[in-house]
Design a protein around this motif. Structure first.
Motif, mmCIF file in Angstrom:
data_model
loop_
_atom_site.group_PDB
_atom_site.id
_atom_site.type_symbol
_atom_site.label_atom_id
_atom_site.label_comp_id
_atom_site.label_asym_id
_atom_site.label_seq_id
_atom_site.Cartn_x
_atom_site.Cartn_y
_atom_site.Cartn_z
ATOM 1 N N LEU A 72 -17.509 -2.805 30.860
ATOM 2 C CA LEU A 72 -17.432 -1.959 32.046
ATOM 3 C C LEU A 72 -18.768 -2.020 32.778
ATOM 4 C CD1 LEU A 72 -15.667 0.160 33.542
ATOM 5 C CD2 LEU A 72 -16.654 1.877 32.030
ATOM 6 N N LEU A 88 -18.121 15.035 31.351
ATOM 7 C CA LEU A 88 -18.559 14.298 30.186
ATOM 8 C C LEU A 88 -18.946 15.219 29.037
ATOM 9 C CD1 LEU A 88 -20.683 11.558 31.968
ATOM 10 C CD2 LEU A 88 -18.332 11.426 31.183
ATOM 11 N N PRO A 132 -21.702 4.569 40.434
ATOM 12 C CA PRO A 132 -20.453 5.296 40.207
ATOM 13 C C PRO A 132 -20.509 6.720 40.747
ATOM 14 C CG PRO A 132 -21.703 5.145 38.182
ATOM 15 C CD PRO A 132 -22.428 4.307 39.200
ATOM 16 N N GLY A 172 -16.097 2.772 40.419
ATOM 17 C CA GLY A 172 -16.789 3.010 39.164
ATOM 18 C C GLY A 172 -16.213 4.204 38.434
ATOM 19 N N TRP A 173 -15.902 5.244 39.198
ATOM 20 C CA TRP A 173 -15.263 6.414 38.595
ATOM 21 C C TRP A 173 -13.903 6.020 38.020
ATOM 22 C CZ3 TRP A 173 -10.659 8.936 39.142
ATOM 23 C CH2 TRP A 173 -10.553 10.160 38.498
ATOM 24 N N GLY A 184 -12.899 3.073 37.018
ATOM 25 C CA GLY A 184 -13.092 2.244 35.837
ATOM 26 C C GLY A 184 -13.495 3.046 34.616
ATOM 27 N N LEU A 185 -14.412 3.981 34.796
ATOM 28 C CA LEU A 185 -14.847 4.813 33.685
ATOM 29 C C LEU A 185 -13.722 5.724 33.205
ATOM 30 C CD1 LEU A 185 -17.012 5.785 31.737
ATOM 31 C CD2 LEU A 185 -17.807 7.349 33.515
ATOM 32 N N ASP A 186 -13.017 6.325 34.134
ATOM 33 C CA ASP A 186 -11.879 7.172 33.776
ATOM 34 C C ASP A 186 -10.865 6.372 32.957
ATOM 35 O OD1 ASP A 186 -10.224 9.714 34.158
ATOM 36 O OD2 ASP A 186 -8.893 8.217 35.080
ATOM 37 N N ILE A 196 -19.701 11.344 38.111
ATOM 38 C CA ILE A 196 -19.721 11.351 36.647
ATOM 39 C C ILE A 196 -20.902 12.132 36.076
ATOM 40 C CG2 ILE A 196 -18.428 9.206 36.421
ATOM 41 C CD1 ILE A 196 -21.082 7.814 35.792
ATOM 42 N N ALA A 230 -11.405 3.564 31.222
ATOM 43 C CA ALA A 230 -11.987 3.173 29.931
ATOM 44 C C ALA A 230 -11.973 4.334 28.939
ATOM 45 C CB ALA A 230 -13.409 2.656 30.134
ATOM 46 N N LEU A 231 -12.210 5.549 29.428
ATOM 47 C CA LEU A 231 -12.180 6.719 28.539
ATOM 48 C C LEU A 231 -10.765 7.021 28.063
ATOM 49 C CD1 LEU A 231 -14.670 9.068 30.424
ATOM 50 C CD2 LEU A 231 -15.015 7.976 28.191
ATOM 51 N N LEU A 283 -20.602 -0.470 36.104
ATOM 52 C CA LEU A 283 -20.485 0.580 37.109
ATOM 53 C C LEU A 283 -21.610 0.430 38.131
ATOM 54 C CD1 LEU A 283 -19.826 3.567 34.675
ATOM 55 C CD2 LEU A 283 -18.145 2.064 35.772
#
Length: 164
Positions: free
Chosen positions: A146, A163, A151, A129-130, A132-134, A154, A136-137, A148
């Motif tokens: 996305l 964030l 995750p 999840g981290w 994926g978020l990293d 975060i 996507a950002l 998660l």
């Protein structure tokens, strides 16, 4: 022994058990080997190539076996790419990049370049999840959805992903 395993025997036992789980998959898996700047990455693909792409990023210290029970349902609707994350006990390189750099995003750039999914949906669990978020950002054009699952790392003020 270099990498995440303490001995060659430990590595062989873990990978043998993993291969046994993969062989029992309810859906046929295509094993892809992708060269990246961080070493070879293993990706398991299934589902129609005409379906929208769904990239799966497993939790830390695990591998794509965590998705095996979900594949029959998901692969009926998506082209699945279950990525064995580098630095984990799967079939990808055992090198672990720093979390304080864009090294993971650069590695995923190489995976994306090989798979050529266009803008894809990502499901990431825990450390996945981290990741994926990293990604996507850093690469919003590459991720259209996305998801998660629990995750990691975060929260506001966390030293890994701020964030801000």
């Amino acid at each position: 022994m270099q990498g995440i395993y303490w001995t060659r025997g430990a590595r062989e036992r873990v990978l043998a058990a993993y291969r046994t789980l993969l062989a029992a998959s309810a859906v046929p898996l295509q094993e892809l080997r992708i060269p990246t700047r961080r070493g070879e990455t293993c990706v398991f693909a299934c589902g129609s190539t005409q379906s929208p792409p769904l990239i799966l990023l497993h939790g830390g210290n695990f591998n794509s076996a965590m998705w095996l029970r979900s594949l029959p349902v998901w692969s009926a609707h998506f082209r699945i790419y279950a990525v064995d994350t580098i630095g984990d006990p799967g079939l990808s390189a055992t090198t672990r990049p720093s979390l304080r750099t864009d090294d993971h995003a650069l590695w995923l750039d190489d995976v994306y370049a090989s798979l050529d999914p266009g803008s894809a949906s990502i499901v990431g669990a825990s450390f996945g999840g981290w990741l994926g978020l990293d990604y996507a950002l850093r690469r919003p054009q590459a991720v259209n959805r996305l998801v998660l699952l629990a995750p990691a790392g975060i929260t506001r003020g966390h030293h890994v992903l701020d964030l801000g």
